[in-house]
Design a protein around this motif. Sequence first.
Motif, PDB file in Angstrom:
ATOM      1  N   ALA A 174      46.888  31.604  45.934  1.00 28.50           N
ATOM      2  CA  ALA A 174      48.021  32.472  45.276  1.00 28.50           C
ATOM      3  C   ALA A 174      48.953  32.908  46.087  1.00 28.50           C
ATOM      4  N   ASN A 175      48.730  32.706  47.383  1.00 25.61           N
ATOM      5  CA  ASN A 175      49.719  33.073  48.442  1.00 25.61           C
ATOM      6  C   ASN A 175      50.144  34.528  48.415  1.00 25.61           C
ATOM      7  N   GLY A 176      48.807  35.210  48.348  1.00 25.95           N
ATOM      8  CA  GLY A 176      49.043  36.960  48.349  1.00 25.95           C
ATOM      9  C   GLY A 176      49.646  37.406  47.058  1.00 25.95           C
ATOM     10  N   ARG A 177      49.730  36.549  45.860  1.00 23.10           N
ATOM     11  CA  ARG A 177      50.392  37.014  44.535  1.00 23.10           C
ATOM     12  C   ARG A 177      49.257  37.194  43.657  1.00 23.10           C
ATOM     13  N   LEU A 178      47.919  37.171  44.056  1.00 23.63           N
ATOM     14  CA  LEU A 178      46.845  37.213  43.001  1.00 23.63           C
ATOM     15  C   LEU A 178      47.258  38.577  42.146  1.00 23.63           C
ATOM     16  N   ARG A 179      47.191  38.190  40.760  1.00 25.59           N
ATOM     17  CA  ARG A 179      47.265  39.463  39.663  1.00 25.59           C
ATOM     18  C   ARG A 179      45.880  39.985  39.147  1.00 25.59           C
ATOM     19  N   THR A 180      45.084  38.931  38.835  1.00 23.21           N
ATOM     20  CA  THR A 180      44.237  39.214  37.994  1.00 23.21           C
ATOM     21  C   THR A 180      42.893  38.503  38.761  1.00 23.21           C
ATOM     22  N   LEU A 181      41.746  39.443  39.364  1.00 22.71           N
ATOM     23  CA  LEU A 181      40.625  38.885  39.879  1.00 22.71           C
ATOM     24  C   LEU A 181      39.153  39.190  38.905  1.00 22.71           C
ATOM     25  N   VAL A 182      38.756  38.463  38.205  1.00 24.73           N
ATOM     26  CA  VAL A 182      37.487  38.289  37.424  1.00 24.73           C
ATOM     27  C   VAL A 182      36.263  37.549  37.834  1.00 24.73           C
ATOM     28  N   LEU A 183      35.346  38.366  38.323  1.00 24.13           N
ATOM     29  CA  LEU A 183      34.122  37.642  38.687  1.00 24.13           C
ATOM     30  C   LEU A 183      32.947  38.314  37.977  1.00 24.13           C
ATOM     31  N   VAL A 229      51.664  27.371  42.337  1.00 25.76           N
ATOM     32  CA  VAL A 229      50.724  28.656  42.591  1.00 25.76           C
ATOM     33  C   VAL A 229      50.584  29.319  41.218  1.00 25.76           C
ATOM     34  N   LEU A 230      51.583  29.193  40.104  1.00 24.25           N
ATOM     35  CA  LEU A 230      51.270  29.647  38.978  1.00 24.25           C
ATOM     36  C   LEU A 230      49.561  29.872  38.405  1.00 24.25           C
ATOM     37  N   PRO A 231      48.901  28.658  38.496  1.00 31.22           N
ATOM     38  CA  PRO A 231      47.590  28.638  37.892  1.00 31.22           C
ATOM     39  C   PRO A 231      46.668  29.445  38.699  1.00 31.22           C
ATOM     40  N   TRP A 232      47.064  29.869  39.785  1.00 31.56           N
ATOM     41  CA  TRP A 232      46.105  30.637  40.752  1.00 31.56           C
ATOM     42  C   TRP A 232      46.462  32.226  40.773  1.00 31.56           C
ATOM     43  N   LEU A 233      47.416  32.774  40.107  1.00 26.00           N
ATOM     44  CA  LEU A 233      47.907  33.939  39.947  1.00 26.00           C
ATOM     45  C   LEU A 233      46.792  34.836  39.375  1.00 26.00           C
ATOM     46  N   ASN A 234      45.893  34.167  38.220  1.00 28.20           N
ATOM     47  CA  ASN A 234      44.954  34.849  37.486  1.00 28.20           C
ATOM     48  C   ASN A 234      43.697  34.139  37.571  1.00 28.20           C
ATOM     49  N   VAL A 235      42.588  34.469  38.475  1.00 26.00           N
ATOM     50  CA  VAL A 235      41.498  33.854  38.703  1.00 26.00           C
ATOM     51  C   VAL A 235      40.345  34.299  37.945  1.00 26.00           C
ATOM     52  N   ILE A 236      39.493  33.727  37.211  1.00 27.63           N
ATOM     53  CA  ILE A 236      38.628  34.231  36.125  1.00 27.63           C
ATOM     54  C   ILE A 236      37.366  33.158  36.272  1.00 27.63           C
ATOM     55  N   LEU A 247      48.830  23.527  33.419  1.00 26.27           N
ATOM     56  CA  LEU A 247      48.030  24.057  34.367  1.00 26.27           C
ATOM     57  C   LEU A 247      47.633  25.456  34.447  1.00 26.27           C
ATOM     58  N   ALA A 248      48.558  26.535  34.133  1.00 28.81           N
ATOM     59  CA  ALA A 248      48.417  27.807  34.102  1.00 28.81           C
ATOM     60  C   ALA A 248      47.464  28.084  32.889  1.00 28.81           C
ATOM     61  N   TYR A 249      47.090  27.673  31.937  1.00 29.07           N
ATOM     62  CA  TYR A 249      46.395  28.009  30.976  1.00 29.07           C
ATOM     63  C   TYR A 249      44.657  27.065  30.893  1.00 29.07           C
ATOM     64  N   LEU A 250      44.448  26.385  31.980  1.00 27.68           N
ATOM     65  CA  LEU A 250      43.345  25.863  32.261  1.00 27.68           C
ATOM     66  C   LEU A 250      42.406  26.701  32.760  1.00 27.68           C
ATOM     67  N   PRO A 251      41.217  26.925  32.157  1.00 30.75           N
ATOM     68  CA  PRO A 251      40.140  27.603  33.124  1.00 30.75           C
ATOM     69  C   PRO A 251      39.870  27.083  34.532  1.00 30.75           C
ATOM     70  N   LEU A 252      39.331  27.896  35.327  1.00 29.72           N
ATOM     71  CA  LEU A 252      39.181  27.696  36.925  1.00 29.72           C
ATOM     72  C   LEU A 252      38.202  26.175  36.797  1.00 29.72           C
ATOM     73  N   PHE A 253      37.150  26.165  36.100  1.00 30.82           N
ATOM     74  CA  PHE A 253      36.426  24.985  36.238  1.00 30.82           C
ATOM     75  C   PHE A 253      37.087  23.832  35.992  1.00 30.82           C
ATOM     76  N   GLU A 254      37.948  23.789  35.004  1.00 30.57           N
ATOM     77  CA  GLU A 254      38.904  22.550  34.658  1.00 30.57           C
ATOM     78  C   GLU A 254      39.831  22.351  35.647  1.00 30.57           C
ATOM     79  N   LEU A 255      40.267  23.419  36.044  1.00 31.53           N
ATOM     80  CA  LEU A 255      41.530  23.439  37.068  1.00 31.53           C
ATOM     81  C   LEU A 255      40.916  22.495  38.305  1.00 31.53           C
ATOM     82  N   LEU A 256      39.702  23.106  38.784  1.00 24.20           N
ATOM     83  CA  LEU A 256      39.163  22.297  39.869  1.00 24.20           C
ATOM     84  C   LEU A 256      38.831  21.022  39.675  1.00 24.20           C
ATOM     85  N   SER A 257      38.184  20.523  38.430  1.00 19.51           N
ATOM     86  CA  SER A 257      37.798  19.428  38.227  1.00 19.51           C
ATOM     87  C   SER A 257      39.225  18.416  38.163  1.00 19.51           C
TER      88      SER A 257
END
Length: 316
Positions: free
Chosen positions: A85-94, A57-64, A31-41
Amino acid sequence: MEIAKSMELATLSHKQSSFAGPPHEALFLVLAYLPLFELLSMSEVCRSLRDAVEKDVLPWLNVIVERPLSLRLSDEILMKIASKANGRLRTLVLMYCAKITDDGLQRVIDQNPLISKLHIPGCTGLTPDGVIRALQKLSDCQDGLKSLWINGIANMKKEHLERLQFYLQTNQKLPQIQQTRQPLLYHNYRRLRAYRWEELGRVIDVELCPKCNEVRVVFDCPREECKRKRENSMTGCRMCMFCIPRCEECGKCVENGDLEETVCADTLCLDCWIQLPKCNFCNKPCCTQHANMQIASTGSTGWICSVCHDKSDDFE
């Protein structure tokens, strides 16, 4: 009787599948290695996978967020995703999320003050003041921001850049990152994924262009003579793309008189133009990035570009 028994077996099988057991433990590692689109799918496949995605929580710490999601992402959707991410977000790429506003970004920052990488290139709904407020909030943390990518934010001026650099200086690890600073070549930049920006040893992607004094991405040149100028503290061709064109294949500076014609209308230097294969009809190459414009030629070797192919269909 046989039909009735078959229907009963089918109903029983459906009920058993509805109460399937929990996903395999190996799934949590994936789960932690899936891109966001695949994770939501994946969360829409079945109840077990949905629970696995929602509770981990782990897959949501880095949102790309990249295309195609970037075209649809709004403030509300971003907040919903970041809250996982429950307040633990580390990476935010938009990447080019035009619907994101200053208020939407600030709400995410307020609930996730531990973000260390903030990449928001091409987010035209953001303003320089909004980015400064977000960075000011992140600079209050002990480690601070390690990487900031803001190319494409409109109306970014010198005074905005200076304030951003001031807040970035609060990061105690900044000198260690800058020690690994490498030349930024145009062709590498075009292919570089946003979350790998720190590999170049750069904390922020933009600076003042030495020629036009605008806040833009400034590129180095791989030409030997340009390297020598750079080593002697001379500006040379170290400028933004608006001040000097660069080859799409090798990143070298190209003077206006040396521009070669291509199928894809991208810039190529003479050396790369000679090396690349040409269309059988127009004798023009296309860069590697637009290789999909090459159509296999029937009855002969080589290829035909899509432009010549369309013209040949018009004559038939």
